[in-house]
Design a protein around this motif. Sequence first.
Motif, PDB file in Angstrom:
ATOM      1  N   GLU A 134       0.825  -1.213   0.000  1.00  0.00           N
ATOM      2  CA  GLU A 134       0.000   0.000   0.000  1.00  0.00           C
ATOM      3  C   GLU A 134       0.855   1.257   0.000  1.00  0.00           C
ATOM      4  O   GLU A 134       0.560   2.226  -0.693  1.00  0.00           O
ATOM      5  CB  GLU A 134      -0.922   0.005   1.222  1.00  0.00           C
ATOM      6  CG  GLU A 134      -2.202  -0.761   0.961  1.00  0.00           C
ATOM      7  CD  GLU A 134      -3.026  -0.930   2.220  1.00  0.00           C
ATOM      8  OE1 GLU A 134      -3.017  -0.029   3.081  1.00  0.00           O
ATOM      9  OE2 GLU A 134      -3.676  -1.992   2.333  1.00  0.00           O
ATOM     10  N   GLU A 137       2.223   2.093  -3.408  1.00  0.00           N
ATOM     11  CA  GLU A 137       1.234   2.717  -4.299  1.00  0.00           C
ATOM     12  C   GLU A 137       1.257   4.228  -4.197  1.00  0.00           C
ATOM     13  O   GLU A 137       0.861   4.935  -5.107  1.00  0.00           O
ATOM     14  CB  GLU A 137      -0.168   2.229  -3.925  1.00  0.00           C
ATOM     15  CG  GLU A 137      -0.589   1.015  -4.675  1.00  0.00           C
ATOM     16  CD  GLU A 137      -2.041   0.713  -4.394  1.00  0.00           C
ATOM     17  OE1 GLU A 137      -2.898   1.547  -4.726  1.00  0.00           O
ATOM     18  OE2 GLU A 137      -2.295  -0.363  -3.830  1.00  0.00           O
ATOM     19  N   ASP A 297      -4.843 -13.778  -8.983  1.00  0.00           N
ATOM     20  CA  ASP A 297      -6.244 -13.347  -9.134  1.00  0.00           C
ATOM     21  C   ASP A 297      -7.199 -14.506  -8.876  1.00  0.00           C
ATOM     22  O   ASP A 297      -8.247 -14.346  -8.263  1.00  0.00           O
ATOM     23  CB  ASP A 297      -6.483 -12.803 -10.555  1.00  0.00           C
ATOM     24  CG  ASP A 297      -5.686 -11.521 -10.791  1.00  0.00           C
ATOM     25  OD1 ASP A 297      -5.162 -10.967  -9.803  1.00  0.00           O
ATOM     26  OD2 ASP A 297      -5.585 -11.093 -11.958  1.00  0.00           O
ATOM     27  N   ARG A 421      -0.275  -8.651  -5.997  1.00  0.00           N
ATOM     28  CA  ARG A 421      -1.743  -8.790  -5.993  1.00  0.00           C
ATOM     29  C   ARG A 421      -2.392  -7.601  -6.711  1.00  0.00           C
ATOM     30  O   ARG A 421      -3.256  -7.777  -7.557  1.00  0.00           O
ATOM     31  CB  ARG A 421      -2.214  -8.882  -4.539  1.00  0.00           C
ATOM     32  CG  ARG A 421      -3.701  -8.903  -4.391  1.00  0.00           C
ATOM     33  CD  ARG A 421      -4.202  -9.412  -3.066  1.00  0.00           C
ATOM     34  NE  ARG A 421      -3.365  -9.100  -1.909  1.00  0.00           N
ATOM     35  CZ  ARG A 421      -3.479  -9.722  -0.731  1.00  0.00           C
ATOM     36  NH1 ARG A 421      -4.370 -10.676  -0.573  1.00  0.00           N
ATOM     37  NH2 ARG A 421      -2.722  -9.390   0.292  1.00  0.00           N
ATOM     38  N   ASN A 422      -1.939  -6.386  -6.391  1.00  0.00           N
ATOM     39  CA  ASN A 422      -2.546  -5.199  -7.007  1.00  0.00           C
ATOM     40  C   ASN A 422      -1.564  -4.379  -7.822  1.00  0.00           C
ATOM     41  O   ASN A 422      -1.965  -3.440  -8.502  1.00  0.00           O
ATOM     42  CB  ASN A 422      -3.122  -4.284  -5.930  1.00  0.00           C
ATOM     43  CG  ASN A 422      -4.264  -4.945  -5.190  1.00  0.00           C
ATOM     44  OD1 ASN A 422      -5.077  -5.629  -5.804  1.00  0.00           O
ATOM     45  ND2 ASN A 422      -4.313  -4.781  -3.889  1.00  0.00           N
ATOM     46  N   ARG A 453      -0.518   0.589 -10.383  1.00  0.00           N
ATOM     47  CA  ARG A 453      -1.611  -0.270  -9.927  1.00  0.00           C
ATOM     48  C   ARG A 453      -2.120  -1.050 -11.130  1.00  0.00           C
ATOM     49  O   ARG A 453      -2.356  -0.485 -12.192  1.00  0.00           O
ATOM     50  CB  ARG A 453      -2.720   0.616  -9.356  1.00  0.00           C
ATOM     51  CG  ARG A 453      -3.616  -0.113  -8.440  1.00  0.00           C
ATOM     52  CD  ARG A 453      -4.681   0.752  -7.818  1.00  0.00           C
ATOM     53  NE  ARG A 453      -5.721  -0.148  -7.351  1.00  0.00           N
ATOM     54  CZ  ARG A 453      -5.667  -0.804  -6.209  1.00  0.00           C
ATOM     55  NH1 ARG A 453      -4.655  -0.644  -5.401  1.00  0.00           N
ATOM     56  NH2 ARG A 453      -6.644  -1.627  -5.863  1.00  0.00           N
ATOM     57  N   ARG A 455      -4.805  -3.291 -10.982  1.00  0.00           N
ATOM     58  CA  ARG A 455      -6.238  -3.556 -10.929  1.00  0.00           C
ATOM     59  C   ARG A 455      -6.915  -2.399 -10.219  1.00  0.00           C
ATOM     60  O   ARG A 455      -6.397  -1.897  -9.237  1.00  0.00           O
ATOM     61  CB  ARG A 455      -6.549  -4.831 -10.132  1.00  0.00           C
ATOM     62  CG  ARG A 455      -5.843  -6.035 -10.611  1.00  0.00           C
ATOM     63  CD  ARG A 455      -6.477  -7.266 -10.034  1.00  0.00           C
ATOM     64  NE  ARG A 455      -6.354  -7.275  -8.544  1.00  0.00           N
ATOM     65  CZ  ARG A 455      -6.847  -8.220  -7.795  1.00  0.00           C
ATOM     66  NH1 ARG A 455      -7.528  -9.200  -8.328  1.00  0.00           N
ATOM     67  NH2 ARG A 455      -6.698  -8.196  -6.488  1.00  0.00           N
TER      68      ARG A 455
END
Length: 455
Positions: A134, A137, A297, A421-422, A453, A455
């Motif tokens: 996070e 990002e 995913d 993951r993201n 990012r 997704r």
Amino acid sequence: MDTTPAPFRAPAPVPHTRPLSFAGFVLTASRNPIEIWGSRAYSEPYVRANWLNVPTIVVNDPAAIRYCLVENSKNYVMQPLRQRILRPLLRDGLLTAEGELWRRTRKAMAPVFTPKNIFGFAEIMERRSSAFAEQLEELPGGLTDVAFQMTLLTYDILQATLFSDDITGEPQEFAKSMETFLARMGRVDPLDLLDAPAFIPRVWRLLGRRSSGYFRRLIAETMARRKALMENDPEAAPNDFLTLLLRADGLSPSEIEDNIITFIGAGHETTARALGWTLYLLSQAPQERIRVEEELDALLPELPDPTTWLDRLVHTRAALEEALRLYPPAPSLNRTALADDRFGDLEIPAGASVLVMPWLVQRHRLLWRDPECFMPSRFLPENRDRIDRYQYLPFGVGPRVCIGASFALQEGVIALACLMRNLRFDYVGSRPPFPVQKITVQPRGGLPMRVTRRR
Ligand code: HEM
């Protein structure tokens, strides 16, 4: 027509075909030891040399590796050069201990590294990695040095599993002095290579000793505080490495301190290198990256328990294991023969340096198809049986095999899953990263990447 994209060739030094001069050897060995290897070292079962008057044998043949590191491991002790570099830093820690001290420490550590305890760390690994993703990002413009970022992440995970954030002093200060200490102490000094007497001062080591005093004091204070807590309120003591080590039978307080420093030294940068190289290799092999992303995913939503990820995320794990093949963070297992020995037609005189090099064995032309190519499918469960135990050695083998291997693999897969993951990582350096051996194999100049990012 086959439209499958060609596998990505991982950057590496081009092996030289003519022997290095003496000066060239000393300079290269102190600047980047993995560059000293010529093409024979990547294609023959053994290479013999006489370096600085020490007979040196590079062993690439898996059967001979098994003989030296397992069947007759008693005859092969840690090389004096390695001890000279690491011992002032890690003292009586497991990595540098020898003989009876090593046996006692390894036995005392066994209950610390049980699968139950390692699984117990999965949740914290997941929490810290997700929080770290996070933060990434939020980077302005998404540009960053991923090699450096991974050292922050693995340091954060290690200190959470070691101390549960319960350290005395300022955590940032502690991390900074540890970095300086490792960077200075880990340098191979040309004086060591030349076997100069110990009384001649090594500049980097003197500088490193200064930062050492500071964090050794912090660790001692942290230990004392935890010990008091365990005596006054045992239930309140967190279930981390520190509590496990303080409970272990047969370790003195100064041995526990040395082993905490050993865990930090052996267990944070190594895993960071593995993660950085994996993200780089995946960024250069889009078809492999898509496989990992599709796996995450499809499976992550159904797998809330991170203790299952190592077994279930087979593509993520295969990418990590293939990166550990191409860029083994610990590229060299160095031993010295105590007595004359022989394996088949390989004669090993007493005093010889015996080098088993994951860097060479894992890129060896007789052992791997397209050894320089990034092909994670080699490590998928259905293909694993084709890999001899003694041709893939990122964690070593035999009695001195890495005690933290399952911790590191679990951490690596969990961290990759949380990061990817993201997010997507794209390499933006103007030139491919060049691997340099500075204790670990690291990318010279870092890994400039753009994080976006996905997704
Ligand atoms: C990707 C990560 C890692 C890699 C590639 C790695 C690699 C290795 C290798 C190759 C050895 C054997 C050295 C030799 O035989 O000369 C070793 C030993 C060791 N490793 Fe690791 N390691 C990793 C992570 C860790 C972690 C996370 C810890 C601790 C938490 C750790 C602690 C140790 C210790 C204490 C030893 C010495 C074992 C002994 O001599 O009995 N390592 N490691």
